[in-house]
Design an enzyme around this catalytic site. Sequence first.
Site, PDB file in Angstrom:
ATOM      1  N   LYS A 117      -2.631  89.999   2.001  1.00 35.79           N
ATOM      2  CA  LYS A 117      -2.086  90.450   3.222  1.00 35.79           C
ATOM      3  C   LYS A 117      -0.712  91.232   2.903  1.00 35.79           C
ATOM      4  O   LYS A 117      -0.190  90.640   2.103  1.00 35.79           O
ATOM      5  CB  LYS A 117      -1.818  89.352   4.294  1.00 35.79           C
ATOM      6  CG  LYS A 117      -1.092  90.065   5.640  1.00 35.79           C
ATOM      7  CD  LYS A 117      -1.115  89.156   6.997  1.00 35.79           C
ATOM      8  CE  LYS A 117      -0.160  88.230   6.856  1.00 35.79           C
ATOM      9  NZ  LYS A 117       1.351  88.764   6.851  1.00 35.79           N
ATOM     10  N   GLU A 185       1.609  91.632  15.540  1.00 35.72           N
ATOM     11  CA  GLU A 185       2.473  90.461  15.919  1.00 35.72           C
ATOM     12  C   GLU A 185       3.462  90.999  16.851  1.00 35.72           C
ATOM     13  O   GLU A 185       4.032  92.008  16.656  1.00 35.72           O
ATOM     14  CB  GLU A 185       3.324  89.932  14.660  1.00 35.72           C
ATOM     15  CG  GLU A 185       4.105  88.952  14.884  1.00 35.72           C
ATOM     16  CD  GLU A 185       4.613  88.255  13.614  1.00 35.72           C
ATOM     17  OE1 GLU A 185       4.012  88.366  12.515  1.00 35.72           O
ATOM     18  OE2 GLU A 185       5.536  87.459  13.701  1.00 35.72           O
TER      19      GLU A 185
HETATM   20  O1  KIV Z   1       3.331  84.458   7.056  1.00 33.39           O
HETATM   21  C1  KIV Z   1       2.724  84.079   8.371  1.00 33.39           C
HETATM   22  O2  KIV Z   1       2.354  83.265   8.781  1.00 33.39           O
HETATM   23  C2  KIV Z   1       2.368  85.328   8.770  1.00 33.39           C
HETATM   24  C3  KIV Z   1       1.392  85.064  10.298  1.00 33.39           C
HETATM   25  C4  KIV Z   1       2.476  84.843  11.373  1.00 33.39           C
HETATM   26  C5  KIV Z   1       0.462  86.050  10.703  1.00 33.39           C
HETATM   27  O3  KIV Z   1       2.220  86.368   8.585  1.00 33.39           O
END
Ligand code: KIV
Length: 268
Positions: A117, A185
Site C-alpha cells: 500500500k 480515509e
Molecule cells: O496504517 C494503517 O493502519 C492504515 C489504515 C488506517 C488504512 O493505513
Amino acid sequence: MSNPPRKLTPRAITAMKGVEKIAALTAYDFQTARLLDEAGIPLLLVGDSVGTTLLGYDNTLPVTLLDMIRHTAAVVRGVRRAVVVMDMPFMTYQASVEQALRNCGRAIQKTGCQAVKIEGGEFRAPAIEALVQNGIPVLGHIGLTPQSIQILGTRVQGRGEEAARQLIADARAVEAAGAFAVVIEAVPADLGARVSAAVRIPVIGIGAGPGCDGQILVVNDLLGLSGAFKPKFVKVYADLGAQVSAAAAAYKSDVETSAFPGPEHGYE
Ligand code: KIV
C-alpha cells in the site's frame, strides 16, 4: 482431513466489488493474524499504524522499512487465506519511482506478502503504474493520508465541492494506474459513496461512511486495546484492554497470596 482454505489474491479482492462488502483489518503479529484469518477476514493490512499501536510512537513517521518487513513476515506466517498487504512506510517510495520499485520489490521478496500500500492520489499514479507493470499489486490510499500529518493534520478531507472533485479524480487516477483497490480515509459519508460509485475497483473506507465497498479498521481499536484513543469512526467490538488489566491484577494477587502456582502447575 479438511482441505486447506484457498489463498485469496488481490484480483479476488477486486472481484468482490458489487458482490460482497469487504471487511478488512490491520494486523501486526503472527497470532493475531492467524485468528483474523481463521475468522474469514479476506484482507489483512500490516499498517504503518504499527508505529502507534505497538511501537509507542506519536505518529507513523518514524516507522522504518525494517520494522514493516519484520511485522509483515510474521503476519504472512500466520495466514493461510487472506491477502496480506504491506504498508510502505514514510519516505520509502516518495523520493522517486525507482525508489518505490526497489523498496516495494524488497517488501514482496523479504516478506512473502502479496501487495503493497502506498499513499497518494493523482500525483502518485506514475509510481503505482510502474509497480503494477513490474508485477507488484498495489492498494492505493487517498483522503486523509497519515504520512502527510505535518501538512494535513488529522482533519476530515474532501469537504466542499472542489476538494470532493479532487478526491474523485484521485480515485480515478489510482484505478487507471492499475491499483487493485483503494483505501479512503476520513471523508464525509456522502463523498465515500460518490467515490465508490465513480470507480470499478473496491473503495475500502475508514471513517468514510457505509457507502464504500468495504471497511477497514485498526485491529487494536476494534479490540479495545487503544486506551482512551477512540476516533468517531471506530466501533469497539471487544474490551480486551479491560480484560488484560483484570487478568494482570488477578495474577499479581494470586502470586502475592501464594494462590499461584498450585500443585497442578508444578513438576513431580
Ligand atoms: O496504517 C494503517 O493502519 C492504515 C489504515 C488506517 C488504512 O493505513
